[in-house]
Each structure stands twice: as C-alpha cells, then as structure tokens.
Write a protein that holds these residues in place. Sequence first.
Motif, PDB file in Angstrom:
ATOM      1  N   SER A 709      47.551 -61.895  -9.960  1.00  0.00           N
ATOM      2  CA  SER A 709      46.489 -62.528 -10.722  1.00  0.00           C
ATOM      3  C   SER A 709      46.486 -64.018 -10.421  1.00  0.00           C
ATOM      4  O   SER A 709      47.526 -64.679 -10.507  1.00  0.00           O
ATOM      5  CB  SER A 709      46.690 -62.315 -12.230  1.00  0.00           C
ATOM      6  OG  SER A 709      45.826 -63.147 -12.974  1.00  0.00           O
ATOM      7  N   ASP A 711      44.349 -67.457 -11.551  1.00  0.00           N
ATOM      8  CA  ASP A 711      43.448 -67.845 -12.639  1.00  0.00           C
ATOM      9  C   ASP A 711      43.269 -69.362 -12.639  1.00  0.00           C
ATOM     10  O   ASP A 711      44.248 -70.112 -12.621  1.00  0.00           O
ATOM     11  CB  ASP A 711      44.077 -67.389 -13.966  1.00  0.00           C
ATOM     12  CG  ASP A 711      43.085 -67.402 -15.115  1.00  0.00           C
ATOM     13  OD1 ASP A 711      41.921 -67.797 -14.894  1.00  0.00           O
ATOM     14  OD2 ASP A 711      43.479 -67.028 -16.228  1.00  0.00           O
ATOM     15  N   TYR A 712      42.008 -69.813 -12.642  1.00  0.00           N
ATOM     16  CA  TYR A 712      41.750 -71.252 -12.749  1.00  0.00           C
ATOM     17  C   TYR A 712      42.214 -71.763 -14.107  1.00  0.00           C
ATOM     18  O   TYR A 712      41.974 -71.137 -15.144  1.00  0.00           O
ATOM     19  CB  TYR A 712      40.259 -71.542 -12.606  1.00  0.00           C
ATOM     20  CG  TYR A 712      39.748 -71.511 -11.189  1.00  0.00           C
ATOM     21  CD1 TYR A 712      40.069 -72.527 -10.292  1.00  0.00           C
ATOM     22  CD2 TYR A 712      38.921 -70.478 -10.749  1.00  0.00           C
ATOM     23  CE1 TYR A 712      39.585 -72.510  -8.988  1.00  0.00           C
ATOM     24  CE2 TYR A 712      38.435 -70.452  -9.455  1.00  0.00           C
ATOM     25  CZ  TYR A 712      38.773 -71.475  -8.575  1.00  0.00           C
ATOM     26  OH  TYR A 712      38.294 -71.453  -7.280  1.00  0.00           O
ATOM     27  N   GLN A 882      37.221 -59.364 -10.637  1.00  0.00           N
ATOM     28  CA  GLN A 882      36.934 -60.732 -11.047  1.00  0.00           C
ATOM     29  C   GLN A 882      36.695 -60.713 -12.536  1.00  0.00           C
ATOM     30  O   GLN A 882      35.888 -59.919 -13.035  1.00  0.00           O
ATOM     31  CB  GLN A 882      35.700 -61.276 -10.319  1.00  0.00           C
ATOM     32  CG  GLN A 882      35.483 -62.760 -10.523  1.00  0.00           C
ATOM     33  CD  GLN A 882      34.403 -63.092 -11.572  1.00  0.00           C
ATOM     34  OE1 GLN A 882      34.245 -62.377 -12.554  1.00  0.00           O
ATOM     35  NE2 GLN A 882      33.702 -64.171 -11.371  1.00  0.00           N
ATOM     36  N   ASP A 885      37.240 -66.473 -14.806  1.00  0.00           N
ATOM     37  CA  ASP A 885      37.928 -67.488 -14.000  1.00  0.00           C
ATOM     38  C   ASP A 885      39.136 -66.921 -13.257  1.00  0.00           C
ATOM     39  O   ASP A 885      39.945 -67.679 -12.723  1.00  0.00           O
ATOM     40  CB  ASP A 885      38.393 -68.652 -14.900  1.00  0.00           C
ATOM     41  CG  ASP A 885      37.253 -69.260 -15.688  1.00  0.00           C
ATOM     42  OD1 ASP A 885      36.114 -69.233 -15.190  1.00  0.00           O
ATOM     43  OD2 ASP A 885      37.499 -69.765 -16.804  1.00  0.00           O
ATOM     44  N   GLU A 886      39.273 -65.606 -13.240  1.00  0.00           N
ATOM     45  CA  GLU A 886      40.462 -64.958 -12.696  1.00  0.00           C
ATOM     46  C   GLU A 886      40.076 -63.973 -11.597  1.00  0.00           C
ATOM     47  O   GLU A 886      39.076 -63.268 -11.688  1.00  0.00           O
ATOM     48  CB  GLU A 886      41.174 -64.209 -13.832  1.00  0.00           C
ATOM     49  CG  GLU A 886      42.377 -63.383 -13.399  1.00  0.00           C
ATOM     50  CD  GLU A 886      42.911 -62.518 -14.543  1.00  0.00           C
ATOM     51  OE1 GLU A 886      43.981 -61.909 -14.366  1.00  0.00           O
ATOM     52  OE2 GLU A 886      42.242 -62.433 -15.600  1.00  0.00           O
ATOM     53  N   HIS A 935      49.437 -61.373 -15.289  1.00  0.00           N
ATOM     54  CA  HIS A 935      48.603 -62.412 -15.925  1.00  0.00           C
ATOM     55  C   HIS A 935      49.447 -63.297 -16.832  1.00  0.00           C
ATOM     56  O   HIS A 935      50.082 -62.811 -17.769  1.00  0.00           O
ATOM     57  CB  HIS A 935      47.480 -61.763 -16.730  1.00  0.00           C
ATOM     58  CG  HIS A 935      46.485 -62.768 -17.262  1.00  0.00           C
ATOM     59  ND1 HIS A 935      45.529 -63.344 -16.461  1.00  0.00           N
ATOM     60  CD2 HIS A 935      46.325 -63.307 -18.506  1.00  0.00           C
ATOM     61  CE1 HIS A 935      44.796 -64.194 -17.186  1.00  0.00           C
ATOM     62  NE2 HIS A 935      45.269 -64.193 -18.422  1.00  0.00           N
TER      63      HIS A 935
END
Length: 935
Positions: A709, A711-712, A882, A885-886, A935
């Motif tokens: 994962s 992620d922004y 998607q 943001d991930e 995550h």
Amino acid sequence: MTEAFGKGHHLHLIDGSAFIFRAYHALPPLTRKSDGLPIGAVAGFCNMLWKYIQGGKPSDQPTHLAVIFDHSSKTFRNDIYPLYKANRPPAPEDLRPQFPLTREATRAHNIACIETEGYEADDIIAALSCKARDAGGRVTIVSSDKDLMQLVGGGVGMLDPIKNKDIGPDEVREKFGVGPDRVVDVQALAGDSVDNVPGAPGIGIKTAAQLIDEYGDLETLLERAVEIKQPKRRQTLIDNADLIRISKQLVQLDCDTPLDFTLESLELRDPDPEALLDFLTRMEFRTLTQRVADRFGAEAPVIVEAATVATASAKVELPPIDRSLYTIIRDETVLAEWLAEITQKGIVAIDTETTGLDEMQADLVGVSLCTGPGRAAYIPLGHVGEGAAGDLFGGPTLAEGQMPLERALALLKPVLADEAVLKIGQNIKYDCKILARLGLKMGPIEDTMLMSYALNAGEHNHGMDELSETYLGHKCVPIKDLIGSGKSQIGFAQVPVERAGEYAAEDAEVTWRLWHHFRPLLSREHVATAYEVLERPMVPVLAEMEMAGIRIDADHLRRMSSAFAQKMAALEEEIHGLAGGPFNVGSPKQLGEILFERMGLSGGKQGKTGAFSTSADVLEDLAAEGHDLPARVLDWRGISKLKSTYTDALPTHVNADTGRVHTSYSITGAQTGRLASTDPNLQNIPVRTDEGRRIREAFVAGPGMKIISLDYSQIELRILAHVASIPALKQAFRDGIDIHAMTASQMFGVPVDGMDPMIRRRAKAINFGVIYGISGFGLARNLRIPRAEAQAFIDTYFERFPEIRAYMDRTVAEAKQDGFVRTLFGRRIKTPGINQSGPAAGGARRAAINAPIQGAAADIIRRAMIRMPDAIRDLPAKMLLQVHDELVFEVEEGAVDDLIRIARDVMENAAEPAIKLDVPLIVDAGVGANWAEAH
C-alpha cells in the motif's frame, strides 16, 4: 360549456423562470443560423415543455395547466423594503432577448402564459394554488424553489422537475426543520442573502426552526424574546424585531394577488399543430419540429439552410439519423468490405452488445461499427433462435444468419489493433474489457463519455442517451423497448437480429456524431490537455487493474459474519433491556415510538406517515445528550451495515473463473476527478475502526506474493498550502513538522512539545474541515462541542491564516463569473448552482472552494497511475486498487523493495513537469500478507 373547476381536477403550475434558467445553464450556447439570434435557452425551454406535457403518469396528468413568469424585477416588495433583491446580478446579455421568446413558445404550445405587473411569479402561483385548493381540486407546482414550499399541503404539492422528485410536507420539514405552515416564520428569522431579505443577524435556518418549534410562531417568539437565556440571541431578536417583521412580509407569498382570469380558462388544451410548427420552424429547431410533426401526423415544414457563421471550428450540419440505412453484416465478404473501408478512413466508432453488464462475465452478442452519418452496421454473433429447444448439451441454439464468432474475431483483430485506425467509443473501457477477454486488443482509442466529462464535469451526467438528446437533439431507442422490464425481461441475445441491429448500429452512429461534436470543442474550451493527459490514458490503466482483481479470504469473511451476528444479538439484548421490552431493532417506526413516545425523549420529528425520524443524525444527537439506547442502536446499525455490505456480500462477488473480486472504476463518477468504485465498492471500507481493519484483512496476496500500500500523506492540505500560498503551512511541510500540532500551536498559542492530544485533534478537524467549507455547526457536531466554541475556532483559524479566506473568496468570485473552476492541471469543473439563491448556493460555494483542491489531488494520483504501468513493467507486480489517495499493489516477495522504491518515486513526482509544487509530496508505504497489514 367549460366545467367549473373543482373536485377531480388537477392544476399544474410550471415555474417558467426556473425552466428558462435551467435550460440556459444546461445547454451550450446556440444561435439561430439565419441571423445569429441567441436561442439556446428557448431550445431547452421548448424541449422541457414538450417533454413535460407529453410525459407523466396518467394519474398525475393535469386537467388544467399554466406557465407562470416574473413580469419585471420591481414588485410591491420593493415598496416595503427598497433593498429587496438589490444584490441580484442582471441576467446574462445573451439571455435577455430570449425571455419574450419563451412566452411566445408557451403560447405556441397552447398553454396559458401568465405574468402580472408588480407581482412575482411566486405570488401568482400562490394565488392560483389557494383558489384551486379552496375549490376542492389538486395542485402540483412544478418547481424546486424553496420559497414555494410554504404552499405545500392540503391538496397542494410540488414536483422538482430536475430530480423528478415529489416535494411534500416531509421534504419541507427536512429542509426547514418545520412544517409548511411555519416556513415563512423560519425564513423571516433566517433571512436570505441572495434576495437581500435581512432576517435576524447570526440566526440560520436550524436555529430559526428550533426557536419557532419552541415558541410556536414568530410573533409569540418576538413578544417573549426577553425570556431567551442566551444573551446574544435574546438581544438580537429584541433589537431587530421590526426588521424581522418586515422580512416576514417579504417572504410571505400573497394568496390575494389579483387575477384577471378564471381557473376554468386554464383547462388543458392540445397544441394547434400549425401554430406550434410555425414557431419551431421560425426558431429553426429541426429535431423538435420533426418530433412534433410526427406526433400530429403532419409533414414537417422545410427549414431553409442558412450559411453557418464562420468560427474557428465551424459546425457541420448533418442529416438526421435514419435507422433504415443500417446494414446487418452476416458473412465474411461484407465484413471484409467494411474493414477495408475502416482501414482506408482511419477511424471507426465501435460498440459491443453483450449478455450482461459485468464485463468479467458477460458474453459477446454482437459488434456495431460506424464510419459516417448513416453508414453504420451490426455484426450479430450470439443471438439465440426464437423458440429454440437447445443443442445436445442443453445450450441455446444460435439464430441463423450469423458468422461464427471465432472467424469474425479473427477478421476484426488486426483492424482493432491497428495503430493507424482510431477507435471511438462511449464508455469504451467496457468494450476494451469484453474484447480483451476474447484475446483482442483495441487501440488507439477515444471516449465520447470522457470528452463530455472534460467539457462539462459537474453540469450533467455523461450517459449516451442524455448526451444524444442534449447535443444532437436525437432520442435513442430505449433498451427496454427491446428487452422489456420486470419479470418479462429478456436478454439481448434473445432480441431478434433485425431489431437488435437498428438499436446497436444507432449507438455506434450516435457515438460517431458525438465525437465530431465534442472533438473541436476540447481545444476551443481549453480542456484538450486535461482530456489527453488525465482522462483518455486512464482507460487502459483501469481496464488492466480491474481485470487483475484481488484475492479475498472468504473463510475469514464468513467468520467475521458469524462474529458480527453474535455481536448484533448481544447488542439487541442490551437494546431490548434499555427499551423495556423486545422490538424489531431494524424497524425505524418501532424505534421511533420507543424513543419519543414510550421514553419521551426530545427531538422527535414525525413525517407524513406519522412515523418518527430515527436517522443517524437524530440518534447521534440523542447519544451526545447521554442516552444509551440510541448509542447502542447506532452500534447495532454500524455492525449490521458491515455485515450486509461486506462480510456477507463480498464472497458473492468472487469471479468463478479467476477466483478474485473485480471492482469497476467509473472515471466520471465524481465531478472533481475522483474515481468511483462499484460492484463491489472497495473505496468505502472503514479504516479507522477495528471492524473495518479486520475486513481489510480479508484482501490477501497470492502464494509467494505480498500486498503493498502506498498512500499520499495529507495531499489535500499540501495542495491547499500551495494554491492559497500560506507561508506557515508551506514551511511546516518542507520541514516535516506535524502539521496539526503546528496549526494548534499557531492558533492557540501552545507549544508543540507536550501538546494536549485534544487540542491537536481540534486543529486536525479544522485543517481537514476547512477544505470542505465546514461550518461552525458541522465542526461542533464533529468535536461534540458547543457551536459558539466551534465557530470561535474557525474564526481564529482564518485570522491566523488569512490566505485561506482570500483563496476562498477568490475562487468563489471566479466560479460566479465563469461558471466553473479549474484545477492546477487544467481540469474544468462546472459550478452550475453558484449563482442561485438559498441553501443550494451555500453547497455550490463549498463545492467550488473544494473542487480545485480535491480535483488537483485526484489529478496527481491519476498522473501517477498513468505512468505506473510502464514504470513497473519489468517487475513481477500488478497495480490492483485505487482508494482515493492510496494505490494497492500485489508483488512477488523478492521484488517488494524495488516496487516500493519505483512506485513511490512515480507518485511523489507525479505533479511534475506540469506543476512545481511549493511543498513536497510524501508517500507512506506498507507491506503485508493482506491489505490491513500493508496499510
């Protein structure tokens, strides 16, 4: 002799001004070819009026009908309060000459056209509604105007023509917090900034509703204002009592508006074909003229062609669609001739017909092609013979006159893959996946749905039928005309070939025409780059992701379902104990009776059926007051939703052939550019709760693989810091400081070190809430604090970061002027309600503020996704999901570090070279055997 209006009669009153402005903003500018007269709003108005009088259910059909207009801007209300509607901007220049034409259009339809000097259309509607109601008849007001909601009840209803939704007392109460009979009192208190109704400063709709509920009516409230405990609110009401009373006069509709006609004169009449066709011909509305002529069995008048005004990309007038020209391709020779023509022209519109909507399971039934107007064909490949008994293996027998599927695909394959032939589709991702499962690759491609989205995101939907009617003036054959509906519905494979051919070939031709309409507009409207960079390249990326799918552990989900069932049972037992006896916890009606009748809790609101509302908001408010029963019901509902939506449902989505779950992403699902996941929706699985994280444990890697994962981190706040140019936030992001702690320190003057977590939480709530235009009420609800305290936090926030307020004001001003906002990357997002009045304007304003920020974040992750396949092509890895943001990947264990390094680099540099952000983009990475671990 005309029958007196009374019982059994049904009067429909159309808000003409609403129709005009809806038509004006819904359609692109249109001028009459002969003289350049603006007629776009007139065209839309006529289409809406014709559709309205031709449609509807028999039980709802009017016996009497009128269209009501405003006569002028000055009315008797300006004598009461000279500043009434002083803030209203003038009508657009190109709309003004169309106002008298809409009146003429109404009369041409043989419909009563009513306006009265000195009175607003709403007053005429009020007077007619009261007279019709008093005479024993029914009234439907065709409008969504909130000011008309005070008339609802006693035989008077409303119909929102855009949403096709009835508005009754329940809907009024939902909007205003009071019934229709008290709407005027609430409006008088709350005021209206758009109409410049002053009201009571600082009192909004919700507070006004609470006060009216408590004191019964406005006059009683003003007389007893001295009893109000809150000092500021008490003084506001005392100081502004006269202004509030004036406000009531401004919002109260006048049922005694003078009328110089009778209800009987509004009796519904058929249009005079000659008069209507004459008007439509003068307006040069070819499609509607033909439609009306067909309806009356008349010959459509000839509309003389006029020279089109020269533009940078002059629009070519095409002949009407004629389904009789279509071809059914039944043999190789004819198909070869068509493919040769396609290769020679270098362009073709294509559409597939299948047995279902699931691209991972549906079978191909046929393919349609179009190379020009009237030049369209259908290749039937999987139609079933009528009444066929089936073959020896129990399968259906194919209808005669169809090519073998394998041979047709072999002929199509080289042309579909030919880089010199452009393939045009409407939602072409679907067709790409259907053909890919059969071994056919299609490219290069263009998508008319995405062109419409690039041009008009936020304005309307982008389905083919709507686009065809809106931009081509052509109504497509409805699919239900072929397959039926309900229990008698058949599959497309059972539709006779000739009928299927007309339908399918029409889809291809409409797609071809839409492409020719949209293509030149992309450059003219300055969205070609957004389409080419952000929209079109997403199709193959998403198709590949969706076909890859993701593994789930069905046993894990079954165990969770069992655990959820036990937890729900325990909660039910606790709830029954708190309620004093058993009842159906899933029944809102029974729950409402227990909460508000048996237990006597406050805040109960009954709908038109007499049932109390037990929505999440109602239960959350009760729980916040310390009541255990609603709190436990919320817990029960949360577990129930997780069980039904995820742990029970996800295993049913496992594809039998792949053993994986295959979600589908809609590129046009949100106006800001965010993708939407459906069937199943994998974007809304809770991540902040233990149960949500456990559900993510069920998404697992294959043998020898890992889930990654990426992620922004706080991407929308970073974009806000850039677009609003906020020095303190930009420096904090550059220095890697905890942004929420920094904000709390700046706002409340406390040191970062040793900060109280509650203070940081409040700053975090404001940081994220401000992006969405959160109000004091919304923040108060989120933090469970008094509204005044929440508003004080927001005020302090804007004082400390004035650049944010400046950005908001600038963005709203641009949206009002242009009718749209743009992201950093050129995506254009329409803001159709930004210049409207009332609560809708507040929502439009918040959307306009948020759109450039959320849209830029969506653009950045799209840019990363588009670059990702090439970047990881040499790795044993696939991009699977998607989630805002991930991005979620599956990769062989030995390539984990390489995947993280490469993918992170792509994501953190996705904005460049188009935009050089003032703050760095940071991507957090995680690895695990399942999604929760990663995550």
